[in-house]
Write an enzyme that holds these catalytic residues in place. Sequence first.
Site, PDB file in Angstrom:
ATOM      1  NE  ARG A   1      -4.292  -1.165  -0.116  1.00 47.34           N
ATOM      2  CZ  ARG A   1      -4.401  -2.144  -1.019  1.00 47.34           C
ATOM      3  NH1 ARG A   1      -3.415  -2.406  -1.860  1.00 47.34           N
ATOM      4  NH2 ARG A   1      -5.514  -2.850  -1.110  1.00 47.34           N
TER       5      ARG A   1
ATOM      6  CG  ASP B   1       1.947  -2.641  -8.428  1.00 39.30           C
ATOM      7  OD1 ASP B   1       1.966  -2.268  -9.623  1.00 39.30           O
ATOM      8  OD2 ASP B   1       0.984  -3.231  -7.919  1.00 39.30           O
TER       9      ASP B   1
ATOM     10  CD  GLU C   1      -2.469   3.271  -5.808  1.00 34.57           C
ATOM     11  OE1 GLU C   1      -3.356   2.442  -5.821  1.00 34.57           O
ATOM     12  OE2 GLU C   1      -1.271   2.982  -5.857  1.00 34.57           O
TER      13      GLU C   1
ATOM     14  CG  HIS D   1      -2.680  -0.911  -7.365  1.00 34.86           C
ATOM     15  ND1 HIS D   1      -3.085  -0.199  -6.266  1.00 34.86           N
ATOM     16  CD2 HIS D   1      -2.792  -2.210  -7.009  1.00 34.86           C
ATOM     17  CE1 HIS D   1      -3.437  -1.037  -5.303  1.00 34.86           C
ATOM     18  NE2 HIS D   1      -3.251  -2.264  -5.738  1.00 34.86           N
TER      19      HIS D   1
END
Length: 335
Positions: free
Chosen positions: A232, A256, A261, A293
């Site tokens: 996260r 990622d 985001e 993500h």
Amino acid sequence: MKVAVFSTKPYDRASLDAANTGHSLTFLEPHLDASTVALAKGFGGVCIFVNDSAPEAVIRELSNLGVKLIALRCAGFNNVDLVAAEQYGIAVVRVPAYSPYAVAEHAVGMILALNRNIHRAFNRVREGNFALDGLMGFDLHGRTVGIVGTGKIGAVFAKIMRGFGCRVLAYDVVENPECQAIGVEYRPLNELLRESDITSLHCPLTPETRHLINRDSISMLKRGSMLINTSRVALVDTLAVTEGLKNGTIGYLGLDVYEEEGDLFFEDLSSQMLRDDVFARLLTFPNVLITGHQAFFTRDALANIAEVTIGNITEFQRTGACANAVTAQKHSVRA
Ligand code: NAD
């Protein structure tokens, strides 16, 4: 059950339609938030993803509209106010596990790409540049890998890294016997950071883990080591990480997930100006690899997510409860 599916992408629709066992699913493109919650009118449930947001005000409005169920089609639930959901009598269900392999394997992919500069080699060769300068990597065999969080994903990641012949250290509030059985050594976080050539984060975002990687913890990292975050965003303080990259403490960074985001990922923004200066700065480093993500994004994971989500909705509709329910009490979330 009539369910409004928010933040729908074509692949969500395809997998949910394939798994559907008779529910009336309405696919909506907008994210759920205070400005779109009215779209849930007339539905008994809403189905949401990581970029949707259900704070108290949204939950209150969902309750006013008669919504009884929030079905998360993901594992994390930090975007839903569980205390408010309980207060307004809305059940929250999730997909606790869909493919730990998908995320663990993506983390490994990032390590290999960063270490062997595969992302740079790809571009060079397309331009007819076969020079090797700047592409030198290191053998993973014999290196030390530190894992923060050895739950489902961390345990799979540990097995893969042991397969590479790495020494694996771990930090977790609960030690996993499955990891101990394959030779993973549990250490305090500061020791793990100091000794690891690669540190990979696989713990959830909680008040305790927010900015776990901050200026202080970065100063403990082995100089020039690699940091991977597929968990996260807010586990990492991005500004501190940028400084760590600039002064060479962090030798490689794989993300990622990114702090802001919600505004960036899952959307095609290629014809727009990038407004996030911190993100733009991160993209200038040759030793930084960012994906949008996508660690969960395998055919197998999407099929599992859809199947479990439909199963959760069916179970809730039939019994008014669900084994995959998340509650403030069960998950120690306080108001
Ligand atoms: P899990 O619940 O199986 O494991 C999490 C582990 O973290 C547990 O062992 C837990 O004890 C540990 N932990 C909790 N608090 C901790 C703390 N303060 N310090 C150290 N360890 C702590 O979860 P999982 O399925 O392995 O998922 C791990 C993370 O990966 C989650 O945060 C999830 O949101 C994220 N994730 C990312 C993607 C993606 O596409 N990038 C997809 C799925 C999951």
